[in-house]
Design a protein around this motif. Structure first.
Motif, PDB file in Angstrom:
ATOM      1  N   ALA A   1     -96.297  42.516 -34.906  1.00 34.21           N
ATOM      2  CA  ALA A   1     -95.638  43.000 -33.697  1.00 34.21           C
ATOM      3  C   ALA A   1     -94.317  42.274 -33.470  1.00 34.21           C
ATOM      4  CB  ALA A   1     -96.556  42.812 -32.488  1.00 34.21           C
ATOM      5  N   TRP A   2     -93.333  43.020 -32.962  1.00 32.76           N
ATOM      6  CA  TRP A   2     -92.011  42.522 -32.596  1.00 32.76           C
ATOM      7  C   TRP A   2     -91.120  42.184 -33.798  1.00 32.76           C
ATOM      8  CZ3 TRP A   2     -96.259  40.074 -29.947  1.00 32.76           C
ATOM      9  CH2 TRP A   2     -96.533  40.627 -28.687  1.00 32.76           C
ATOM     10  N   HIS A   3     -91.673  42.119 -34.979  1.00 32.78           N
ATOM     11  CA  HIS A   3     -90.935  41.739 -36.169  1.00 32.78           C
ATOM     12  C   HIS A   3     -90.423  42.981 -36.906  1.00 32.78           C
ATOM     13  CE1 HIS A   3     -92.888  38.029 -35.084  1.00 32.78           C
ATOM     14  NE2 HIS A   3     -92.396  37.368 -36.119  1.00 32.78           N
ATOM     15  N   GLY A   4     -89.944  42.778 -38.113  1.00 25.01           N
ATOM     16  CA  GLY A   4     -89.488  43.856 -38.984  1.00 25.01           C
ATOM     17  C   GLY A   4     -89.595  43.395 -40.417  1.00 25.01           C
ATOM     18  N   GLY A   5     -89.234  44.263 -41.350  1.00 29.08           N
ATOM     19  CA  GLY A   5     -89.293  43.885 -42.756  1.00 29.08           C
ATOM     20  C   GLY A   5     -88.456  42.659 -43.087  1.00 29.08           C
ATOM     21  N   TRP A   6     -87.476  42.360 -42.227  1.00 28.37           N
ATOM     22  CA  TRP A   6     -86.612  41.182 -42.426  1.00 28.37           C
ATOM     23  C   TRP A   6     -87.391  39.865 -42.471  1.00 28.37           C
ATOM     24  CZ3 TRP A   6     -87.423  37.873 -38.455  1.00 28.37           C
ATOM     25  CH2 TRP A   6     -87.886  38.425 -37.231  1.00 28.37           C
ATOM     26  N   CYS A   7     -88.569  39.808 -41.842  1.00 31.08           N
ATOM     27  CA  CYS A   7     -89.277  38.525 -41.717  1.00 31.08           C
ATOM     28  C   CYS A   7     -89.837  38.026 -43.037  1.00 31.08           C
ATOM     29  CB  CYS A   7     -90.373  38.614 -40.658  1.00 31.08           C
ATOM     30  SG  CYS A   7     -91.833  39.578 -41.136  1.00 31.08           S
ATOM     31  N   TRP A   8     -89.836  38.884 -44.082  1.00 26.97           N
ATOM     32  CA  TRP A   8     -90.378  38.492 -45.382  1.00 26.97           C
ATOM     33  C   TRP A   8     -89.288  38.015 -46.337  1.00 26.97           C
ATOM     34  CZ3 TRP A   8     -95.458  38.150 -45.273  1.00 26.97           C
ATOM     35  CH2 TRP A   8     -96.197  39.001 -44.430  1.00 26.97           C
ATOM     36  N   GLN A   9     -88.063  37.809 -45.871  1.00 26.73           N
ATOM     37  CA  GLN A   9     -86.974  37.523 -46.805  1.00 26.73           C
ATOM     38  C   GLN A   9     -87.096  36.171 -47.501  1.00 26.73           C
ATOM     39  OE1 GLN A   9     -83.038  36.213 -44.627  1.00 26.73           O
ATOM     40  NE2 GLN A   9     -83.933  37.937 -43.512  1.00 26.73           N
ATOM     41  N   ARG A  10     -87.941  35.277 -47.005  1.00 29.89           N
ATOM     42  CA  ARG A  10     -88.191  34.000 -47.695  1.00 29.89           C
ATOM     43  C   ARG A  10     -89.362  34.102 -48.669  1.00 29.89           C
ATOM     44  NH1 ARG A  10     -87.593  29.975 -42.379  1.00 29.89           N
ATOM     45  NH2 ARG A  10     -85.470  30.651 -41.840  1.00 29.89           N
ATOM     46  N   VAL A  11     -90.013  35.244 -48.714  1.00 35.87           N
ATOM     47  CA  VAL A  11     -91.195  35.444 -49.551  1.00 35.87           C
ATOM     48  C   VAL A  11     -90.939  36.461 -50.663  1.00 35.87           C
ATOM     49  CG1 VAL A  11     -93.589  36.304 -49.543  1.00 35.87           C
ATOM     50  CG2 VAL A  11     -92.780  34.839 -47.674  1.00 35.87           C
ATOM     51  N   ALA A  12     -90.382  37.605 -50.311  1.00 31.84           N
ATOM     52  CA  ALA A  12     -90.265  38.722 -51.254  1.00 31.84           C
ATOM     53  C   ALA A  12     -89.488  38.389 -52.531  1.00 31.84           C
ATOM     54  CB  ALA A  12     -89.647  39.930 -50.558  1.00 31.84           C
ATOM     55  N   PRO A  13     -88.336  37.689 -52.465  1.00 35.14           N
ATOM     56  CA  PRO A  13     -87.591  37.438 -53.711  1.00 35.14           C
ATOM     57  C   PRO A  13     -88.385  36.666 -54.757  1.00 35.14           C
ATOM     58  CG  PRO A  13     -86.195  37.036 -51.795  1.00 35.14           C
ATOM     59  CD  PRO A  13     -87.588  37.203 -51.278  1.00 35.14           C
ATOM     60  N   GLN A  14     -89.178  35.698 -54.323  1.00 38.80           N
ATOM     61  CA  GLN A  14     -89.963  34.911 -55.279  1.00 38.80           C
ATOM     62  C   GLN A  14     -91.077  35.739 -55.895  1.00 38.80           C
ATOM     63  OE1 GLN A  14     -88.810  33.963 -52.388  1.00 38.80           O
ATOM     64  NE2 GLN A  14     -88.188  31.809 -52.380  1.00 38.80           N
ATOM     65  N   LEU A  15     -91.647  36.660 -55.132  1.00 33.74           N
ATOM     66  CA  LEU A  15     -92.676  37.539 -55.693  1.00 33.74           C
ATOM     67  C   LEU A  15     -92.067  38.473 -56.734  1.00 33.74           C
ATOM     68  CD1 LEU A  15     -94.633  38.500 -52.439  1.00 33.74           C
ATOM     69  CD2 LEU A  15     -95.119  36.633 -54.044  1.00 33.74           C
ATOM     70  N   ARG A  16     -90.872  38.969 -56.449  1.00 35.08           N
ATOM     71  CA  ARG A  16     -90.189  39.834 -57.418  1.00 35.08           C
ATOM     72  C   ARG A  16     -89.834  39.045 -58.674  1.00 35.08           C
ATOM     73  NH1 ARG A  16     -87.187  41.714 -52.401  1.00 35.08           N
ATOM     74  NH2 ARG A  16     -88.281  43.609 -51.772  1.00 35.08           N
TER      75      ARG A  16
END
Length: 232
Positions: free
Chosen positions: A9-24
């Motif tokens: 809630a209140w967030h957006g896809g932006w909140c994963w920007q410290r996680v997603a690049p390393q998974l990719r």
């Protein structure tokens, strides 16, 4: 593996920007959708948006990304969303991680029923012109002053029916492997109760993070580690 990171809630896809690049970088295909009415899609907010709307958001994202063998990760309210997605997509979903998140188990359950801090009276008072709830829990999301300033800048009001309306679920339980990750400094919260339910239960892995609620912001390295372990 295809990984779908679903914000709360209140967030957006932006909140994963410290996680997603390393998974990719580890070889996984990752998407971080923003739910209707929030973040970059806040201009689409309306008093018709509820949990089922957001479930449809993610199902559509998965369809048009042509994903399969999918891991769903849901943070907080996102636990409702990933539960609804898995209910509809069945064997396409290989695994699910609930990150300090709600775990609905019955058709018609709502976040308020399962312990959301959003008050029933707030929902009752909502009108067509005033159908969202603004974010306020910044001190429970991170201890870092820079993070809090960023969260205040990026978070947006959340459509209120998402907390009040029940989710639509079938009677067909998912066969996906599941993990529950508790953020133990986020207290009091309903999430400690979910952890106690699933800790040691067959079909579930569990772990505890020593941080506040927004682990993907405050301790992204822990989130990355657990996702990669579960994916592999």
């Amino acid at each position: 593996m295809d990984i779908v990171l679903v914000h709360g809630a209140w967030h957006g896809g932006w909140c994963w920007q410290r996680v997603a690049p390393q998974l990719r970088a580890a070889g996984h295909r990752v998407i971080t959708p923003t739910l209707t009415g929030l973040g970059a899609r806040q201009h689409l907010a309306s008093d018709n948006i509820n949990v089922d709307t957001h479930v449809t958001d993610i199902i559509q994202e998965i369809h048009y990304a042509e994903m399969d063998n999918i891991m769903l990760v849901g943070h907080s309210y996102g636990g409702f969303v990933i539960t609804g997605v898995a209910d509809q997509l069945g064997d396409q979903i290989a695994s699910m991680i609930y990150l300090d998140a709600f775990v609905p188990t019955k058709n018609g359950q709502s976040p308020i029923e399962l312990g959301s801090k959003v008050r029933t009276q707030d929902v009752t008072a909502a009108t067509h012109e005033n159908f969202t709830i603004a974010p306020t829990a910044f001190a429970k999301w991170s201890k870092d002053a820079n993070d809090i300033a960023w969260l205040k800048k990026m978070t947006t009001p959340h459509p209120i029916r998402c907390f009040a309306d029940g989710i639509t679920l079938s009677e067909n339980p998912t066969t996906a492997r599941k993990m529950y990750l508790l953020c133990k400094q986020n207290t009091p919260s309903a999430f400690h109760g979910f952890y106690e339910i699933y800790n040691g239960q067959d079909g579930w892995d569990t772990d505890v993070f020593d941080c506040l609620h927004d682990a993907m912001v405050e301790r992204p390295e822990l989130v990355i580690q657990k996702i990669l372990e579960f994916a592999n």
